[in-house]
Structures are given as C-alpha cells and as structure tokens.
Design a protein around this motif. Sequence first.
Motif, PDB file in Angstrom:
ATOM      1  N   ALA A  93       9.260  -1.498   2.330  1.00 46.93           N
ATOM      2  CA  ALA A  93       8.397  -2.553   2.879  1.00 46.93           C
ATOM      3  C   ALA A  93       6.945  -2.122   3.001  1.00 46.93           C
ATOM      4  N   SER A  94       6.676  -0.830   2.779  1.00 45.46           N
ATOM      5  CA  SER A  94       5.297  -0.332   2.886  1.00 45.46           C
ATOM      6  C   SER A  94       4.457  -0.731   1.677  1.00 45.46           C
ATOM      7  N   VAL A  95       5.090  -1.287   0.652  1.00 42.60           N
ATOM      8  CA  VAL A  95       4.376  -1.754  -0.542  1.00 42.60           C
ATOM      9  C   VAL A  95       4.712  -3.222  -0.771  1.00 42.60           C
ATOM     10  N   GLU A  96       3.849  -3.926  -1.495  1.00 42.97           N
ATOM     11  CA  GLU A  96       4.035  -5.365  -1.683  1.00 42.97           C
ATOM     12  C   GLU A  96       5.025  -5.696  -2.794  1.00 42.97           C
ATOM     13  N   ASP A  97       5.184  -4.778  -3.737  1.00 48.87           N
ATOM     14  CA  ASP A  97       6.109  -5.028  -4.849  1.00 48.87           C
ATOM     15  C   ASP A  97       6.582  -3.688  -5.377  1.00 48.87           C
ATOM     16  N   ASN A  98       7.263  -3.710  -6.518  1.00 49.45           N
ATOM     17  CA  ASN A  98       7.830  -2.464  -7.056  1.00 49.45           C
ATOM     18  C   ASN A  98       6.850  -1.641  -7.880  1.00 49.45           C
ATOM     19  N   GLY A  99       5.577  -2.079  -7.949  1.00 46.99           N
ATOM     20  CA  GLY A  99       4.589  -1.325  -8.725  1.00 46.99           C
ATOM     21  C   GLY A  99       4.937  -1.262 -10.202  1.00 46.99           C
ATOM     22  N   ASP A 100       5.729  -2.228 -10.667  1.00 42.57           N
ATOM     23  CA  ASP A 100       6.181  -2.314 -12.058  1.00 42.57           C
ATOM     24  C   ASP A 100       7.138  -1.179 -12.434  1.00 42.57           C
ATOM     25  N   ILE A 101       7.814  -0.625 -11.432  1.00 46.37           N
ATOM     26  CA  ILE A 101       8.817   0.418 -11.667  1.00 46.37           C
ATOM     27  C   ILE A 101      10.208  -0.214 -11.705  1.00 46.37           C
ATOM     28  N   TYR A 102      10.992   0.177 -12.682  1.00 43.78           N
ATOM     29  CA  TYR A 102      12.380  -0.275 -12.808  1.00 43.78           C
ATOM     30  C   TYR A 102      13.273   0.955 -12.945  1.00 43.78           C
ATOM     31  N   PHE A 103      14.246   1.056 -12.052  1.00 48.83           N
ATOM     32  CA  PHE A 103      15.086   2.237 -11.919  1.00 48.83           C
ATOM     33  C   PHE A 103      16.502   1.869 -12.360  1.00 48.83           C
ATOM     34  N   VAL A 104      16.983   2.466 -13.431  1.00 47.05           N
ATOM     35  CA  VAL A 104      18.361   2.230 -13.891  1.00 47.05           C
ATOM     36  C   VAL A 104      19.184   3.479 -13.540  1.00 47.05           C
ATOM     37  N   PRO A 105      20.031   3.403 -12.504  1.00 51.42           N
ATOM     38  CA  PRO A 105      20.720   4.605 -12.013  1.00 51.42           C
ATOM     39  C   PRO A 105      22.024   4.888 -12.752  1.00 51.42           C
ATOM     40  N   ALA A 106      21.923   5.111 -14.041  1.00 50.62           N
ATOM     41  CA  ALA A 106      23.124   5.363 -14.850  1.00 50.62           C
ATOM     42  C   ALA A 106      23.473   6.856 -14.810  1.00 50.62           C
ATOM     43  N   PHE A 107      23.678   7.372 -13.596  1.00 46.59           N
ATOM     44  CA  PHE A 107      23.919   8.807 -13.431  1.00 46.59           C
ATOM     45  C   PHE A 107      25.201   9.257 -14.127  1.00 46.59           C
ATOM     46  N   SER A 108      26.196   8.377 -14.162  1.00 46.70           N
ATOM     47  CA  SER A 108      27.457   8.716 -14.835  1.00 46.70           C
ATOM     48  C   SER A 108      27.819   7.617 -15.830  1.00 46.70           C
ATOM     49  N   GLY A 109      26.796   7.102 -16.507  1.00 47.42           N
ATOM     50  CA  GLY A 109      27.002   5.997 -17.432  1.00 47.42           C
ATOM     51  C   GLY A 109      26.868   4.664 -16.716  1.00 47.42           C
ATOM     52  N   LEU A 110      26.997   3.593 -17.459  1.00 47.85           N
ATOM     53  CA  LEU A 110      26.948   2.243 -16.904  1.00 47.85           C
ATOM     54  C   LEU A 110      28.341   1.634 -16.934  1.00 47.85           C
ATOM     55  N   TYR A 111      28.730   1.025 -15.824  1.00 50.20           N
ATOM     56  CA  TYR A 111      29.991   0.290 -15.767  1.00 50.20           C
ATOM     57  C   TYR A 111      29.707  -1.163 -16.173  1.00 50.20           C
ATOM     58  N   ALA A 112      30.334  -2.119 -15.523  1.00 50.51           N
ATOM     59  CA  ALA A 112      30.213  -3.528 -15.903  1.00 50.51           C
ATOM     60  C   ALA A 112      28.750  -3.990 -15.860  1.00 50.51           C
ATOM     61  N   PRO A 113      28.353  -4.864 -16.786  1.00 50.35           N
ATOM     62  CA  PRO A 113      29.153  -5.380 -17.902  1.00 50.35           C
ATOM     63  C   PRO A 113      28.974  -4.571 -19.194  1.00 50.35           C
ATOM     64  N   HIS A 114      28.324  -3.396 -19.112  1.00 42.52           N
ATOM     65  CA  HIS A 114      27.948  -2.650 -20.319  1.00 42.52           C
ATOM     66  C   HIS A 114      29.044  -1.703 -20.810  1.00 42.52           C
ATOM     67  N   TRP A 115      29.653  -0.941 -19.861  1.00 44.48           N
ATOM     68  CA  TRP A 115      30.661   0.060 -20.195  1.00 44.48           C
ATOM     69  C   TRP A 115      30.140   1.028 -21.254  1.00 44.48           C
ATOM     70  N   LYS A 116      29.037   1.687 -20.883  1.00 44.58           N
ATOM     71  CA  LYS A 116      28.408   2.672 -21.758  1.00 44.58           C
ATOM     72  C   LYS A 116      28.408   4.030 -21.058  1.00 44.58           C
ATOM     73  N   GLY A 117      29.409   4.839 -21.377  1.00 44.11           N
ATOM     74  CA  GLY A 117      29.479   6.158 -20.769  1.00 44.11           C
ATOM     75  C   GLY A 117      28.363   7.078 -21.215  1.00 44.11           C
ATOM     76  N   SER A 118      27.712   6.758 -22.335  1.00 46.09           N
ATOM     77  CA  SER A 118      26.641   7.605 -22.863  1.00 46.09           C
ATOM     78  C   SER A 118      25.283   7.288 -22.261  1.00 46.09           C
ATOM     79  N   ALA A 119      25.201   6.267 -21.413  1.00 43.12           N
ATOM     80  CA  ALA A 119      23.924   5.948 -20.750  1.00 43.12           C
ATOM     81  C   ALA A 119      23.637   6.974 -19.653  1.00 43.12           C
ATOM     82  N   ARG A 120      22.359   7.168 -19.368  1.00 42.62           N
ATOM     83  CA  ARG A 120      21.942   8.021 -18.259  1.00 42.62           C
ATOM     84  C   ARG A 120      20.746   7.380 -17.562  1.00 42.62           C
ATOM     85  N   GLY A 121      20.501   7.834 -16.339  1.00 42.59           N
ATOM     86  CA  GLY A 121      19.485   7.220 -15.506  1.00 42.59           C
ATOM     87  C   GLY A 121      18.079   7.323 -16.082  1.00 42.59           C
ATOM     88  N   VAL A 122      17.305   6.240 -15.902  1.00 42.14           N
ATOM     89  CA  VAL A 122      15.905   6.238 -16.334  1.00 42.14           C
ATOM     90  C   VAL A 122      15.051   5.552 -15.276  1.00 42.14           C
TER      91      VAL A 122
END
Length: 495
Positions: free
Chosen positions: A331-360
Amino acid sequence: MSKYVGAIDQGTTSSRFIVFDRKGAIISVAQKEHEQIYPNPGWVEHNAEEILRNTNEVIGEALAKANLTAKDIVSVGITNQRETTVVWDKKTGKPLYNAIVWQDTRVDPTVAELAKDGGQDRLRPKTGLPLASYFSGLKIRWILENVPGAREKAEAGDAVFGNIDTWLLWNLTGGLHYTDVTNASRTQLMNLATLDWDREILNLFDVPAACLPTIVSSSDVYGNVKGGPLDGVPVAGILGDQQAALVGQTCFKPGEAKNTYGTGCFMLMNTGTNLVPSTKGLLTTVAYRFGKHNARYALEGSIAITGALVQWLRDNLKLFEKSSDVEALAASVEDNGDIYFVPAFSGLYAPHWKGSARGVICGLTRYANKGHFARAALEATAFQVREVLDAMGEDSTIAINELRTDGGMVVNEMLMQFQSDILDVPVVRPLISETTALGAAYAAGLATEYWKDTDDLVANWGVDKRWEPKMDPAKRDAMYAKWAKAVSRSLDWID
C-alpha cells in the motif's frame, strides 16, 4: 451428552486441531508448525513422525484450553495436505523415508518418460489428471525404487502407502488402512468412474496393489481412536484439504465455487454427479462422497505458489518481518510500478502444466522499489486465480457469479479487492474463515448425526465481507495482457 465435533487439519506448514459447535463456531484451536526439508533443488520433504507428534500435541492442547475431554467430542474428522506421500513399515509403524510433499518435483524425468507414449494427458480419461510430479502415484514409485528393500516389503504387503490422511488414521485407530475418495483421486491411481484403484495404471506406474489403502466414503464412521486424549471418539470424516474447504463453504450445488488462498491457491467448482472432462488445463476430481450417496465431482485449478511467494519475500529477500506486513508495504505505492512477478518456482500448475517453467520478474526499472515487489507479489496471486477462473468457465460453460474465498490470505483487504477487480466478479469472505477444518468437522458430524443434513450446514454459512469489482475495464484488460506476456517469458526455462 457430547456437544462438539473436532477436526484435525494437517496442512503443508502446520498441524491444527479445532473444536466446533453446532453453529460451526470455533470453541478451541491449537496449532504447531513442522520443519520444511529441502534435500536438493526441487525436492520438498516432511518428517511424518514429527507431523504425527505435532497432531497429538495440538489435540491435547486444544481440548485442555477449553476444559474438554473425549466425552465432549461426538466425532472427529481429518483434513490433510493432499498428494504428500508416506510409505511405512506395517510391522514397526516407522516410515521408510520422509514424506514426499505435493510440491516436490523429483519425479519430473519419469513424468517426461511416460508422456512420450500418449502425451501428458494419456491418463486424463480415467483419472481426470495430467501426468505431473504433483500427484502421489509416482512419488510412491520413487520411494519403492530408491529405498533399499522398500519394493519387496510393499509387494508382500509389509510396507503400506498413504497420503497424510491415511498415515494419521492408521496411527490414531491402531491400524485402519483407509483413504477417502477425495484423497484417492489425487494419487493418479484411482479410476474416477469406478472409484477404485485402476489395475492398468498400477501396472504402468509399477505400484503394487498390496500396499494401497481401502477407498472409503468421505463421511462415515471408520473406527474409534485408540488411546490419547480422544480415546474412544469415532473418526467419521476424511477430506483432502481443498475438498474440505468446498464442503466448509457449503458449495453443494453445481456451479458453486470456492478459492483457498494458502501456500498455493486451489479453486474448486462443484459439478454435481457429472464428470466434466477438462480441455483447458484443469483437473477433474472427486468433490466428496457422503455415506452411500453418489459421489459429487468438481473441476479444480491448482496453483503452486501464492502465499509461499509472500513467505519467500519475507525469508529470502528479508523485505519485511511478518507475512502480514506485506499489505502495508504494498500500500506504500500507488501501483505495481509495471512489475509482473510469475512465481513458477517449481513450474506452473493449472492451467499451463509446465514443469519446465521457472520464476521471473518482468518490467524492472530503476524506479522499482520493495513496495512494488510486494504489490506485484499480491497481484501475482490474483492473476493466477483469474487464469483458473477463465478456464473453469470455458470447461463447464457455467458462469461463476461470485467467488467464495478462504485461507490465510483472505485477511488481506488489498488482495481481495484486486482479486474482484481482475476477475470482474464479486469476491466473498465468509463469517467462518476456517473452512477447511470446518469441512472435515461437517463430514464427521453428518456421519454421526450431529448435523441432520446439508441444509443444516448451509444454514450456518454467512457473509463477513463482500468486495465488488471497481477497476476500469480497459485497465483490467491491459494489466492481464501484461501478465500473460510475463507468463510467456517464464516458460521452458529448464531444457
């Protein structure tokens, strides 16, 4: 006369015992965390004996807090982290190996090998599940192949398997080897139509039938507790944690849906007695089976990392001291600063099911600060839920008019409002937020006639707070498009 029903809620990070009254209100609760064990990258384990000790401790503590004894408890239900796999020696009661947790990815090579013949969805027609490291069956196989003597014991029936529900039931009752239909449906070894172990899949996975528990209803009197503070109390309900939350949210009609915000996120929509196959990356699973009634089914979207991302910001990056601090920081900022966090630490589950994905983390500039990181982390949860809700609507052709929410993250007002905004549907938080444990209590109470029927349970449900969507549609579309772009950047990181 006994007045209460108890629920063992054995989760990914802790074990709890909660006592409920007839209105579904909490009378007493005790909780204890257990160790998270990471032997190798992508491996996640628990000490099953520690979980059992902690469970017994919290039962005693919760009863003592309210000056209750076993005579005050009508029955007890179990709800548990699903897919987490234990194999133990039937004679000694000792696990042959640590419990392999649902998040663990060590069987990825086996998944890839099996997918070469028939693809990732080769078992969907029978199990409702894609080939993935998520489910119990291949974890059992790993233990049998990698622990000396394990396979020989399992084939002889001297070593037995269970998800955590079975492990707890076996120890509480002195040797009952049962699992309910919801947990069985998460092994990838059960046929959804027959509700029994599938011989062809057992042969494919090389898992001996002799080590498997008997599949039973989610609501039935299985046996009594032997010893300890609950001595003599019937164990009368078992539900995997997400199905328990569906029951706790009283989603008994087709089209009713709930989303649980915990370590991961899990959205389930009741589809009634219809088995709805998914073409959009969802799971078809058993919702529950009460007594001798027909099983009810559900579509499920499983997301691996949501609340765990907040813990990662806390523990690994040290951005704040307590998980609850994330809301103020965001809440200390007005928006996400154009940052997008994909937490695919152990791959992506539904709906992608991509075990080869990783976080970015996408969109970083010098402008970004820790407030933007916090906000992007919360938004990542809501974006992932949007992906699942969209898929659910397409698969079922049922429009979800509201989303019932529960779990630890629902106290975060910013997240709940953003969730409503990005979904463009109302988000509802119930009066009783401990819906997972409540669902297990409901299952046990129905079996012992503490509650007459599901109408009694529906009467207990009430709204604590409701969020309506406020976001401009153009902004919603723009943000979701950037999220989709970020997801595309996370794919195929592992060759």
